[in-house]
Design a protein around this motif. Structure first.
Motif: not given
Length: 153
Positions: A43-44, A57-58, A101-102, A110-112
């Motif tokens: 997720t991000s 896609e993102g 990065l998580t 996860h990428v924040t």
């Protein structure tokens, strides 16, 4: 405020390895390399939904919107991060934030995206050789003549 310099922090080798692999794959526009790094449920806040397809896609949309976007290695408050850079009108690369990065179970979970001018953020600038390689790729991929014109000022 971003300070451009070599990171001096000592990190967990796993986090550094993921950061380094993501930077290399990102700059090479290597979707297969990125797929190998992320979990099936990644997720991000940079893309809608979750999972590998949503991430690809993102990321593809990000590259289409900012074709000259580059990544480099960085540190922020004792965590290793991925710094993002865009060239300005004169071709000088400027920081546009960074990715935290998580990592769980040997994959990026996860990428924040963080754009905080007050963060204690240190980063190395984009590697000039990588910029030249990317420009060569752009010429090969789109048939455009690509010439590096001093992206570092």
């Amino acid at each position: 405020m971003v300070r451009v310099e070599e990171p001096e922090q000592v990190h967990e080798p796993e986090a550094e390895n993921f950061r380094d692999a993501l930077v290399d794959s990102f700059n090479a526009r290597d979707l297969d390399g990125i797929v190998e790094l992320v979990s099936d449920s990644v997720t991000s806040d940079m893309f809608e939904g979750s999972g590998v397809d949503a991430a690809i896609e993102g990321l593809s949309a990000l590259w289409m919107r900012y074709p000259s976007l580059m990544a480099s290695r960085g540190d922020c408050e004792n965590d290793c991060v991925v710094a993002l850079w865009l060239p300005d009108e004169e071709g000088v690369f400027r920081s546009m934030g960074f990715l935290e990065l998580t990592i769980e179970d040997d994959q990026i979970e996860h990428v924040t995206y963080i754009d905080d001018d007050d963060a204690d953020f240190h980063a190395e600038p984009p590697d000039e050789e990588q910029v030249e390689e990317w420009l060569d790729w752009a010429e090969w991929d789109r048939g455009e003549e690509a010439v590096a014109e001093g992206p570092f000022g």
